[in-house]
Design a protein around this motif. Structure first.
Motif, PDB file in Angstrom:
ATOM      1  N   VAL A 112      26.350  55.103  54.162  1.00  0.00           N
ATOM      2  CA  VAL A 112      26.320  53.959  52.736  1.00  0.00           C
ATOM      3  C   VAL A 112      27.495  54.332  52.014  1.00  0.00           C
ATOM      4  O   VAL A 112      27.911  55.279  51.834  1.00  0.00           O
ATOM      5  N   PRO A 113      28.272  53.393  51.680  1.00  0.00           N
ATOM      6  CA  PRO A 113      29.584  53.450  50.700  1.00  0.00           C
ATOM      7  C   PRO A 113      29.367  54.182  49.467  1.00  0.00           C
ATOM      8  O   PRO A 113      28.197  53.854  48.907  1.00  0.00           O
ATOM      9  N   ASP A 114      30.298  54.512  48.877  1.00  0.00           N
ATOM     10  CA  ASP A 114      30.170  55.129  47.548  1.00  0.00           C
ATOM     11  C   ASP A 114      30.134  53.978  46.506  1.00  0.00           C
ATOM     12  O   ASP A 114      30.596  52.828  46.774  1.00  0.00           O
ATOM     13  N   PRO A 115      29.237  54.203  45.688  1.00  0.00           N
ATOM     14  CA  PRO A 115      28.977  53.133  44.508  1.00  0.00           C
ATOM     15  C   PRO A 115      30.209  52.939  43.788  1.00  0.00           C
ATOM     16  O   PRO A 115      31.173  53.621  43.431  1.00  0.00           O
ATOM     17  N   LYS A 116      30.477  51.622  43.366  1.00  0.00           N
ATOM     18  CA  LYS A 116      31.472  51.165  42.632  1.00  0.00           C
ATOM     19  C   LYS A 116      31.295  51.425  41.116  1.00  0.00           C
ATOM     20  O   LYS A 116      30.198  51.546  40.650  1.00  0.00           O
ATOM     21  N   PRO A 117      32.584  51.734  40.464  1.00  0.00           N
ATOM     22  CA  PRO A 117      32.268  52.100  39.146  1.00  0.00           C
ATOM     23  C   PRO A 117      31.538  50.789  38.085  1.00  0.00           C
ATOM     24  O   PRO A 117      30.863  51.119  37.254  1.00  0.00           O
ATOM     25  N   LYS A 118      32.009  49.492  38.399  1.00  0.00           N
ATOM     26  CA  LYS A 118      31.495  48.469  37.738  1.00  0.00           C
ATOM     27  C   LYS A 118      31.059  47.480  38.480  1.00  0.00           C
ATOM     28  O   LYS A 118      31.555  47.402  39.765  1.00  0.00           O
ATOM     29  N   ARG A 119      30.673  46.255  37.908  1.00  0.00           N
ATOM     30  CA  ARG A 119      30.339  45.122  38.718  1.00  0.00           C
ATOM     31  C   ARG A 119      31.577  44.397  39.534  1.00  0.00           C
ATOM     32  O   ARG A 119      31.504  43.929  40.647  1.00  0.00           O
ATOM     33  N   PHE A 120      32.528  44.292  38.679  1.00  0.00           N
ATOM     34  CA  PHE A 120      33.536  43.370  39.048  1.00  0.00           C
ATOM     35  C   PHE A 120      34.894  44.055  39.250  1.00  0.00           C
ATOM     36  O   PHE A 120      34.993  45.051  38.400  1.00  0.00           O
ATOM     37  N   SER A 121      35.580  43.645  40.187  1.00  0.00           N
ATOM     38  CA  SER A 121      36.915  44.458  40.270  1.00  0.00           C
ATOM     39  C   SER A 121      37.799  43.134  40.315  1.00  0.00           C
ATOM     40  O   SER A 121      37.593  42.172  40.794  1.00  0.00           O
ATOM     41  N   VAL A 122      39.101  43.107  39.684  1.00  0.00           N
ATOM     42  CA  VAL A 122      39.993  42.049  39.511  1.00  0.00           C
ATOM     43  C   VAL A 122      41.260  42.746  40.144  1.00  0.00           C
ATOM     44  O   VAL A 122      41.939  43.753  39.496  1.00  0.00           O
ATOM     45  N   SER A 123      41.753  42.599  41.240  1.00  0.00           N
ATOM     46  CA  SER A 123      42.938  43.154  41.539  1.00  0.00           C
ATOM     47  C   SER A 123      44.218  42.095  41.804  1.00  0.00           C
ATOM     48  O   SER A 123      44.016  40.884  42.184  1.00  0.00           O
ATOM     49  N   TYR A 124      45.313  42.508  41.129  1.00  0.00           N
ATOM     50  CA  TYR A 124      46.275  41.969  41.066  1.00  0.00           C
ATOM     51  C   TYR A 124      47.395  42.349  41.859  1.00  0.00           C
ATOM     52  O   TYR A 124      48.027  43.589  42.030  1.00  0.00           O
ATOM     53  N   HIS A 125      47.719  41.591  42.968  1.00  0.00           N
ATOM     54  CA  HIS A 125      48.833  41.952  44.157  1.00  0.00           C
ATOM     55  C   HIS A 125      50.022  41.843  43.721  1.00  0.00           C
ATOM     56  O   HIS A 125      50.573  40.439  43.489  1.00  0.00           O
ATOM     57  N   LEU A 126      50.869  42.668  43.504  1.00  0.00           N
ATOM     58  CA  LEU A 126      52.228  42.389  43.004  1.00  0.00           C
ATOM     59  C   LEU A 126      53.376  42.808  44.161  1.00  0.00           C
ATOM     60  O   LEU A 126      52.929  43.501  44.921  1.00  0.00           O
ATOM     61  N   LEU A 127      54.492  42.039  44.161  1.00  0.00           N
ATOM     62  CA  LEU A 127      55.277  42.413  45.196  1.00  0.00           C
ATOM     63  C   LEU A 127      56.752  42.423  44.693  1.00  0.00           C
ATOM     64  O   LEU A 127      57.050  41.720  43.567  1.00  0.00           O
ATOM     65  N   ARG A 128      57.570  43.152  44.946  1.00  0.00           N
ATOM     66  CA  ARG A 128      58.957  43.504  44.684  1.00  0.00           C
ATOM     67  C   ARG A 128      59.837  42.421  45.805  1.00  0.00           C
ATOM     68  O   ARG A 128      60.059  43.202  46.692  1.00  0.00           O
ATOM     69  N   VAL A 129      60.236  41.301  45.234  1.00  0.00           N
ATOM     70  CA  VAL A 129      61.378  40.574  45.956  1.00  0.00           C
ATOM     71  C   VAL A 129      62.484  40.927  45.799  1.00  0.00           C
ATOM     72  O   VAL A 129      62.912  40.853  44.645  1.00  0.00           O
ATOM     73  N   SER A 130      63.048  41.978  46.759  1.00  0.00           N
ATOM     74  CA  SER A 130      64.350  42.406  46.461  1.00  0.00           C
ATOM     75  C   SER A 130      64.688  43.075  47.854  1.00  0.00           C
ATOM     76  O   SER A 130      64.108  43.109  48.919  1.00  0.00           O
ATOM     77  N   ASP A 131      65.724  44.023  47.861  1.00  0.00           N
ATOM     78  CA  ASP A 131      66.089  44.559  49.036  1.00  0.00           C
ATOM     79  C   ASP A 131      65.261  45.829  49.590  1.00  0.00           C
ATOM     80  O   ASP A 131      65.404  46.123  50.727  1.00  0.00           O
ATOM     81  N   ASP A 132      64.513  46.248  48.289  1.00  0.00           N
ATOM     82  CA  ASP A 132      63.572  47.238  48.664  1.00  0.00           C
ATOM     83  C   ASP A 132      62.203  46.686  48.478  1.00  0.00           C
ATOM     84  O   ASP A 132      61.710  46.941  47.532  1.00  0.00           O
ATOM     85  N   PRO A 133      61.557  46.001  49.448  1.00  0.00           N
ATOM     86  CA  PRO A 133      60.169  45.292  49.155  1.00  0.00           C
ATOM     87  C   PRO A 133      59.052  46.129  49.177  1.00  0.00           C
ATOM     88  O   PRO A 133      59.148  47.005  50.137  1.00  0.00           O
ATOM     89  N   VAL A 134      58.376  46.185  48.039  1.00  0.00           N
ATOM     90  CA  VAL A 134      57.068  46.894  48.127  1.00  0.00           C
ATOM     91  C   VAL A 134      56.253  46.178  47.444  1.00  0.00           C
ATOM     92  O   VAL A 134      56.118  45.200  46.614  1.00  0.00           O
TER      93      VAL A 134
END
Lengths: 422, 198, 182
Positions: free
Chosen positions: C84-106
């Motif tokens: 059984v997975p661990d319960p989540k803190p709240k009902r909804f999660s909003v994930s912002y996926h960020l990217l660094r467009v540069s010579d050192d991409p992350v």
């Protein structure tokens, strides 16, 4: 990646405010009584699917625009939550239906990342070869339809003829022309047929000549240049702020390609160049597409060489908890029988976690955010659609254009509505 | 091997220039198709004028560009040179429904898209035919959910359903050829037969 | 990564599958994202992905195997959830996926957790690309974004009721009828 160029294309930002995707009529530049609101309804001759544009025209100049999407919202993400992992892969190629292999590949890569399963080399090279063939296919469809919209009608037939040859290759490998569902978790569904590399090489020999022909028709054609040079300008800073990727971004001068900068599959083992042009207009996007077709042919050739080298190697992983065992084993091994039964009835389970995987689809960064709860069905699948992001730039690139240029600019965004609406 | 089939020139339709691909099928020699169409016509008691009109209509059915999703790409490829639909007089896709005869609904229809679809259908002038191309247009396809119309025949009367996901260009052409046969045979368009959505 | 410790509002940092997730306090979301954009160079907002965790850990198995006495999903090797997975803190999660467009991409994921009825601040001032992504999260899951000047439905028809991707919203559709049934 090279450093970002300065914003020579235009000064400052042209992103409308407060809503970046709605261009409001500026009362100082246009008399409001002159404005005519025209609806480019969801069904219109511009062949980019069911996109609706509500355009405010002052004479023939575009004064305001808003894009309304959602006419093809299919509920992929919700449907996939209700199917087992195996069955949900079938939904993926129908999202961006022009680059179908890219979507399948993306989703399966996300599942494989959660499973932490190792894919054999032959499968990786096969997936890459088909992905690049799909890229050429997508660019041919783009070129054929965009040129058709701008009046270069004969190009439609030339491009679609080449496209039929690519689909023959897909049919040879996957059994059907489109939506092959050939990518399987762990590798590819079946080994490539023995003549595949030979036929694909024939295609690779013929394709650059076709690209030469298309360039001969369009590159220095006065009408094409008039209609595309200086149209649909987008600066590099605006492009990054609006999350543009793929040919849209590379046409503004930003040298960014996920295949080279954040490689997946085996793109770090092949040689290819990434075309970048700094003009930020429709003509440069066209040039990026044409050069990318040539580069894809290069990549396909290298993949075919590796496929010949790996002939006879396994094409799917060995992990029996995820991959069906070969049928001959079912007669002799009890564990194989049980694994087969379990995988076919309930389906395999994927460990709990969340991942975000992105690939360079022909339209740009296509991403998949996958959440698994450890069960036999996905918990949440979210596709980051490049067309969705590209259409956000509509309000920025059409400023000051005439209505006929709107078609050229809209086509250059390369939107596929299945992708935008999911 | 002696052929027992009657001569093609005895058939009045052949005199009118009727040619069908099915004539080339190995088990359907020359004359079989004409005989079938004739039987259909006799059953419907068409007059010569109606037959002539039907012949003219079937040879230049102008489709409307109603491409929605993946099936639209395969629909575009029947226009391309390999599967050439211009052989049947149909290469003139008309974006204006007022000038179109055939609505090929190619792709999944959402609830949001259903009113524009019905509006385009209403704007077409009689006689008009509808082909539901693909699994999604015929029945909702693999998308049995909150947003997809489960079959476009809920809102427009459909003449021909073409299965497939997406149907090969040859499959769509089979559907189109059968539509031509229907028209030539005098079968009324679907809005006259179906109770649904006149 | 320790270099993200200086980002304001970060509550937790997680690393898994080679990805870094920063869980931030929803009230300080704009602050955190502005710092990431200006000081850490994340100039590209790839995606805003919202997820509903109603019923997390209670999901049934999609298969057909079972015993008369039911199934104990904590037993190793049993079908269904591995544990059984661990319960989540709240009902909804909003994930912002960020990217660094540069010579050192992350790549980076910024995550905020909310309950039904809570809202987040819109990130349009930080990355204009957030516009339609936020509208989609609102349309599909009902998460409101304060400060978004045009928070209307984008994928569903304007007058649609309900938020389709919520777990308590049915899949919909029709029961399939077969031709040999009456």
């Amino acid at each position: 990646m090279a450093t970002l160029p300065s914003t020579r294309i235009y000064e400052g930002t042209r992103i409308p405010s407060p809503v970046p995707t709605i261009l409001e009529v500026d009362p100082e530049k246009h008399r409001l009584e002159d404005i005519l609101r025209v609806n480019f309804g969801p069904n219109h001759p511009s062949t980019h699917g069911v996109l609706r544009l509500v355009v405010d025209l002052d004479g023939e100049t575009v004064a305001g625009i808003r894009a309304i999407i959602g006419y093809l919202h299919t509920g992929f993400e919700k449907n996939m939550e209700h199917k087992s992992w195996w069955k949900s892969v079938t939904y993926a190629p129908r999202i961006d239906y022009v680059s179908f292999h890219a979507n399948e590949l993306l989703y399966v890569l996300a599942i494989e990342k959660l499973l932490e399963i190792e894919v054999p080399r032959r499968a990786t090279w096969a997936r890459m070869a088909l992905a690049e063939l799909n890229r050429i296919h997508s660019h041919l469809v783009w070129l054929g339809t965009s040129a058709l919209e701008l009046g270069a009608i004969s190009l439609f037939w030339y491009c679609f003829d080449d496209r039929d040859q690519i689909l023959d290759l897909f049919e040879m490998a996957g059994g059907t022309r489109m939506h092959t569902r050939y990518v399987q978790v762990g590798g590819i569904a079946e080994d490539l047929p023995p003549d595949f590399t030979r036929e694909a090489r024939k295609f690779c020999d013929a394709m650059p000549k076709s690209v030469d022909e298309y360039e001969a028709i369009l590159d220095r054609n006065a009408i094409w240049l008039e209609r595309t040079v200086g149209v649909g300008l987008l600066s590099a800073d605006d492009a990054l702020a609006l999350a543009q990727s793929g040919p849209m971004l590379r046409s503004t001068g930003v040298d960014w390609d996920l295949r080279r900068d954040m490689p997946y599959l085996a793109y770090d083992e092949v040689d290819f160049d990434v075309p970048v042009y700094g003009g930020g207009d429709v003509y440069d996007r066209y040039r990026v597409h044409m050069d990318e077709m040539r580069e894809s042919v290069r990549i396909v050739r290298q993949c075919l060489d590796r496929l010949d080298e790996t002939d006879g190697e396994p094409w799917i992983a060995d992990d029996r908890k995820v991959v069906l065992p070969p049928r001959h084993e079912l007669h002799t091994s009890m564990e194989s029988l049980i694994h087969h039964f379990k995988i076919v009835t309930e389906g395999f389970t994927v460990p709990e976690g969340e991942v975000y995987v992105a690939i360079e689809s022909p339209r740009g960064e296509n991403g998949c955010y996958l959440v698994s709860d450890g069960g036999a069905r996905p918990w949440r699948v979210k596709f980051r659609a490049p067309s969705f992001a590209a259409l956000q730039a509509t309000a920025t690139i059409v400023q000051g254009l005439l209505i006929a240029d709107l078609i050229a600019a809209g086509g250059s965004l390369d939107p596929v509505m299945g992708d935008a609406d999911r | 091997m002696k052929r027992e089939l009657p001569l093609v020139s005895d058939r009045p339709l052949a005199k009118a220039g009727l040619q069908s691909e099915r004539v080339l099928w190995p088990e359907r020699g020359p004359g079989v198709f004409e005989r079938e169409v004739e039987e259909m016509e006799d059953a419907l008691l068409l007059t010569t004028v109606e037959k002539a009109v039907a012949w003219a209509q079937s040879n230049s059915v102008w489709p409307d560009t109603f491409g929605l999703a993946c099936c639209a790409i395969e629909m575009m490829s029947i226009v391309s040179s390999r599967y050439d639909i211009a052989r049947f007089g149909m290469e003139r896709f008309s974006s204006s429904p007022r000038q179109a005869d055939l609505l090929i609904v190619s792709g999944r229809v959402t609830h949001k898209m259903a009113p524009p679809l019905r509006q385009v259908y209403d704007q077409m002038l009689e006689p008009k035919w509808v082909i539901a191309m693909g699994a999604c247009a015929s029945s909702g396809g693999m998308f049995n959910n909150y947003t997809i119309l489960q079959g476009v025949d809920k809102i427009v009367p459909v003449d021909i359903h073409v299965p497939g996901c997406p149907p090969r260009p040859e499959a769509l052409m089979e559907g189109i050829v059968r539509l031509h046969e229907k028209i030539r045979g005098g079968v009324p368009p679907a809005y006259e037969i179906r109770g649904v959505a006149e | 990564m320790s270099s993200y410790a200086a980002v304001p509002g970060v509550v937790e940092t997680r690393e898994s599958f080679g990805e870094t997730t920063l869980v931030v306090d929803p009230a300080r979301l704009v602050e955190a994202c502005t710092a990431l954009r200006d000081e850490h160079g994340f100039n590209f907002l790839s995606d805003i992905a919202a997820a509903d965790y109603l019923g997390w850990g209670e999901q049934d198995v999609a298969g057909y195997i079972g015993t008369a006495g039911g199934r104990d999903i904590h037993m190793p090797g049993s079908q269904g959830l591995a544990r059984v997975p661990d319960p989540k803190p709240k009902r909804f999660s909003v994930s912002y996926h960020l990217l660094r467009v540069s010579d050192d991409p992350v790549r980076l994921r910024v995550q905020a957790w909310l309950d039904d009825g809570e809202s987040l601040e819109s990130l349009i001032p930080v990355w204009p690309a957030a516009d339609w992504f936020e509208r989609e999260a609102y349309d599909m899951l009902g998460i409101r974004f304060e400060g978004h000047a045009n928070l209307v439905r984008i994928l569903m028809p304007e007058d649609w009721e309900g938020h389709p991707l919520r777990k308590d919203y049915p899949l919909g559709g029709e029961p399939v009828r077969f031709s040999d049934e009456d």
